[in-house]
Design a protein around this motif. Structure first.
Motif, PDB file in Angstrom:
ATOM      1  N   LEU A  52      22.100  -5.496  30.579  1.00  0.00           N
ATOM      2  CA  LEU A  52      23.125  -4.691  31.245  1.00  0.00           C
ATOM      3  C   LEU A  52      22.606  -4.039  32.529  1.00  0.00           C
ATOM      4  CD1 LEU A  52      24.939  -3.309  28.120  1.00  0.00           C
ATOM      5  CD2 LEU A  52      25.905  -4.794  29.886  1.00  0.00           C
ATOM      6  N   ILE A  56      24.564  -4.675  36.032  1.00  0.00           N
ATOM      7  CA  ILE A  56      25.010  -3.598  36.911  1.00  0.00           C
ATOM      8  C   ILE A  56      24.402  -3.741  38.301  1.00  0.00           C
ATOM      9  CG2 ILE A  56      24.751  -1.104  37.325  1.00  0.00           C
ATOM     10  CD1 ILE A  56      25.355  -0.706  34.353  1.00  0.00           C
ATOM     11  N   ARG A  84      30.483 -12.204  36.849  1.00  0.00           N
ATOM     12  CA  ARG A  84      30.406 -10.840  37.379  1.00  0.00           C
ATOM     13  C   ARG A  84      31.508 -10.614  38.419  1.00  0.00           C
ATOM     14  NH1 ARG A  84      27.993  -7.475  41.127  1.00  0.00           N
ATOM     15  NH2 ARG A  84      27.125  -5.562  40.218  1.00  0.00           N
ATOM     16  N   PRO A  94      30.742  -2.491  37.802  1.00  0.00           N
ATOM     17  CA  PRO A  94      30.095  -1.875  36.643  1.00  0.00           C
ATOM     18  C   PRO A  94      29.172  -0.759  37.125  1.00  0.00           C
ATOM     19  CG  PRO A  94      29.077  -3.993  37.134  1.00  0.00           C
ATOM     20  CD  PRO A  94      30.237  -3.839  38.065  1.00  0.00           C
ATOM     21  N   TYR A  97      26.428   2.013  31.311  1.00  0.00           N
ATOM     22  CA  TYR A  97      26.581   1.427  29.979  1.00  0.00           C
ATOM     23  C   TYR A  97      25.980   2.377  28.963  1.00  0.00           C
ATOM     24  CZ  TYR A  97      21.674   0.351  30.475  1.00  0.00           C
ATOM     25  OH  TYR A  97      20.321   0.453  30.655  1.00  0.00           O
ATOM     26  N   VAL A 115      30.567  -0.519  28.406  1.00  0.00           N
ATOM     27  CA  VAL A 115      30.274  -0.650  29.830  1.00  0.00           C
ATOM     28  C   VAL A 115      31.409   0.008  30.606  1.00  0.00           C
ATOM     29  CG1 VAL A 115      29.806  -2.256  31.730  1.00  0.00           C
ATOM     30  CG2 VAL A 115      29.067  -2.829  29.402  1.00  0.00           C
ATOM     31  N   ARG A 116      31.044   0.858  31.548  1.00  0.00           N
ATOM     32  CA  ARG A 116      32.027   1.595  32.347  1.00  0.00           C
ATOM     33  C   ARG A 116      32.128   0.955  33.730  1.00  0.00           C
ATOM     34  NH1 ARG A 116      32.441   7.947  33.989  1.00  0.00           N
ATOM     35  NH2 ARG A 116      34.704   7.968  33.909  1.00  0.00           N
ATOM     36  N   PHE A 117      33.380   0.753  34.159  1.00  0.00           N
ATOM     37  CA  PHE A 117      33.681   0.147  35.448  1.00  0.00           C
ATOM     38  C   PHE A 117      34.427   1.166  36.312  1.00  0.00           C
ATOM     39  CE2 PHE A 117      33.241  -3.267  32.443  1.00  0.00           C
ATOM     40  CZ  PHE A 117      32.601  -4.274  33.143  1.00  0.00           C
ATOM     41  N   GLU A 130      36.701   1.121  30.671  1.00  0.00           N
ATOM     42  CA  GLU A 130      35.572   0.709  29.847  1.00  0.00           C
ATOM     43  C   GLU A 130      35.903  -0.571  29.094  1.00  0.00           C
ATOM     44  OE1 GLU A 130      33.609   5.023  28.844  1.00  0.00           O
ATOM     45  OE2 GLU A 130      35.226   4.305  27.539  1.00  0.00           O
TER      46      GLU A 130
END
Length: 152
Positions: A52, A56, A84, A94, A97, A115-117, A130
């Protein structure tokens, strides 16, 4: 981006990761795990973290480097860039995480990560979203490796 485009993008991503994961799990050279050992749990978390971090920071070599050789043949730099890019287009960039939990499984180590976007909405305001990321690990050719992964 409208709702239909978002669903199509997410569907494409799910298909890419699901096909990759299903193919990798059918590999007969994967040695099943017996129970959850502390060592394999620590390795699983470290591999997921490295994966991760690479995702990112847009580092395909770092991402692919923790995959089994068989999975790396199926999911190379081009697939990394495409996957991606599709996620960024549909969910945003992203940005972070977090490890969430491990799922009980008789043969493999299964971990779930949040995972946060982040993206800008039509009004220019920042939108956070997320998604769950699943990592399946096991012993392959005597090495503990990631053998499957996908966004849920």
């Amino acid at each position: 981006m409208n709702y239909k485009q978002l669903l199509i993008g997410l569907g494409m991503m799910a298909l890419v990761f699901a096909v990759t994961g299903c193919t990798a799990l059918s590999n007969p050279d994967v040695a099943p795990q017996s129970g959850i050992a502390a060592d394999s749990e620590a390795k699983d978390k470290e591999n997921g973290r490295r994966m991760l971090e690479a995702f990112i920071h847009n580092d395909p070599d770092g991402f692919i480097g923790v995959l089994s050789d068989e999975l790396a043949k199926q999911f190379g730099k081009r697939e990394f860039a495409n996957a991606r890019g599709a996620l960024i287009k549909s969910l945003g960039k992203p940005i972070s995480y977090r490890f969430e939990t491990r799922l009980e499984h008789p043969a493999f180590e299964v971990s779930l990560w949040k995972v946060r976007f982040e993206r800008h909405g039509a009004d220019g305001k920042i939108i956070h979203q997320e998604a769950l990321f699943r990592v399946i690990s096991g012993t392959l050719d005597g090495k503990f490796r990631i053998i499957s992964f996908n966004f849920l």
